[in-house]
Design an enzyme around this catalytic site. Sequence first.
Site, PDB file in Angstrom:
ATOM      1  N   ASP A  31       1.395  -1.360  -0.005  1.00 14.01           N
ATOM      2  CA  ASP A  31       0.108  -0.125  -0.213  1.00 14.01           C
ATOM      3  C   ASP A  31       0.568   1.063  -0.081  1.00 14.01           C
ATOM      4  OD1 ASP A  31      -2.065   1.956   0.435  1.00 14.01           O
ATOM      5  OD2 ASP A  31      -2.492   0.485   2.016  1.00 14.01           O
ATOM      6  N   LEU A  32       0.621   2.197  -0.807  1.00 13.62           N
ATOM      7  CA  LEU A  32       1.206   3.688  -1.365  1.00 13.62           C
ATOM      8  C   LEU A  32       1.534   4.219  -0.168  1.00 13.62           C
ATOM      9  CD1 LEU A  32       2.332   1.860  -3.572  1.00 13.62           C
ATOM     10  CD2 LEU A  32       2.675   4.308  -4.828  1.00 13.62           C
ATOM     11  N   THR A  57      -3.424   9.225  -8.942  1.00 16.00           N
ATOM     12  CA  THR A  57      -3.776  10.086 -10.397  1.00 16.00           C
ATOM     13  C   THR A  57      -5.455   9.760 -10.417  1.00 16.00           C
ATOM     14  OG1 THR A  57      -4.835   7.673 -10.759  1.00 16.00           O
ATOM     15  CG2 THR A  57      -2.926   7.987 -11.606  1.00 16.00           C
ATOM     16  N   THR A  96       5.089  12.406 -15.217  1.00 13.74           N
ATOM     17  CA  THR A  96       3.414  13.065 -15.641  1.00 13.74           C
ATOM     18  C   THR A  96       3.737  14.770 -15.757  1.00 13.74           C
ATOM     19  OG1 THR A  96       1.299  13.952 -15.682  1.00 13.74           O
ATOM     20  CG2 THR A  96       3.183  14.330 -13.262  1.00 13.74           C
ATOM     21  N   ASP A  97       3.454  15.269 -17.297  1.00 15.15           N
ATOM     22  CA  ASP A  97       3.443  16.153 -18.433  1.00 15.15           C
ATOM     23  C   ASP A  97       3.273  17.665 -17.117  1.00 15.15           C
ATOM     24  OD1 ASP A  97       1.339  15.058 -18.365  1.00 15.15           O
ATOM     25  OD2 ASP A  97       0.819  17.199 -19.835  1.00 15.15           O
ATOM     26  N   TYR A 120      -1.909  17.717  -7.954  1.00 14.48           N
ATOM     27  CA  TYR A 120      -1.665  16.341  -8.437  1.00 14.48           C
ATOM     28  C   TYR A 120      -0.111  16.396  -9.214  1.00 14.48           C
ATOM     29  CZ  TYR A 120      -0.672  12.595 -11.833  1.00 14.48           C
ATOM     30  OH  TYR A 120      -0.150  11.328 -12.673  1.00 14.48           O
ATOM     31  N   LYS A 124       3.675  14.988  -8.132  1.00  9.85           N
ATOM     32  CA  LYS A 124       4.142  13.841  -8.488  1.00  9.85           C
ATOM     33  C   LYS A 124       5.270  14.619  -8.495  1.00  9.85           C
ATOM     34  CE  LYS A 124       3.560  10.932 -10.324  1.00  9.85           C
ATOM     35  NZ  LYS A 124       3.383   9.473 -10.189  1.00  9.85           N
ATOM     36  N   TRP A 145      -1.029  12.042 -20.727  1.00  5.60           N
ATOM     37  CA  TRP A 145      -2.730  11.213 -22.093  1.00  5.60           C
ATOM     38  C   TRP A 145      -2.321   9.634 -22.695  1.00  5.60           C
ATOM     39  CZ3 TRP A 145      -3.835  14.876 -25.814  1.00  5.60           C
ATOM     40  CH2 TRP A 145      -4.499  16.603 -25.720  1.00  5.60           C
TER      41      TRP A 145
END
Length: 283
Positions: A31-32, A57, A96-97, A120, A124, A145
């Site tokens: 479990d993160l 996410t 992620t972008d 988010y 990240k 995406w």
Amino acid sequence: MSILVFGKTGQVATELQRQAKVTALGRNLADLSDPAACAAAIRAHAPAVVINAAAYTAVDRAEQEEPLAHLVNAQAPSAMAQACAYLGIPFLHISTDYVFEGSGRAAWRPQDQTAPQNAYGRTKLAGEQAVRAANGLHAILRTSWVFSAHGANFVKTMLRLSESRDALSVVGDQIGGPTPAADIAATLLTMAAGLQDGQGGGTYHYAGTPAASWADFARETFALAGKVVTVTDIPTRDYPTPAARPLNSRLDCASLTADFGIIPPDWHTGLAAVIKELGHGDT
């Protein structure tokens, strides 16, 4: 090469299990939200490589749950990276972008200034910083995406809506690179082997080409699936969401090609494969 993967049912984790013999840990085993347990799992399995394909996410929900998102997206990868550094094994981490503020039209390079515009993205980015701070052999792969035949994603949402709608308004001023999860998985496996051989390391970008808008992506989805749906482009301001989205999510993937010989995928090809797997279009 023994590979330990954090994540089991997500899009990339599912594809990793399809393409290679890996040990994939679901939430019941790692479990993160419990970073210490993640580090303990790495020590217990003692793999040759670790890939973190799990994350928080839910971009919009993160605006209200940033502490939880930070725990999963920053503190857990930090614990993983430190455990890998201690054991002397490579650690691969997906980002992620959304770490960029998303202005302009130029493709973002790995070394460009980060400035996330939502919770988010902030969590990240914190995860990236923690992975680097562990000072172990690592590769951070920023992508965008993501789509596949499983999990929740834009393609599956569009196909679901097409069952009851013959016209949709879709954002047309956010530009990025739709990226098949299958190609991300293949890229991670190539990078893992490269890192084992002393090749590369650091932060990289990987996204589909050519650049497209969400509206473009929707139109191609319907065309390949044989769905007659009229798509009207609308600006982001007409589709408000709790979390701000970058208008420019283009990613420059040149350093990934230089270090690992990996070429960005044409997302049309990946989309056709996903549409077929989902049972739409020509069979």
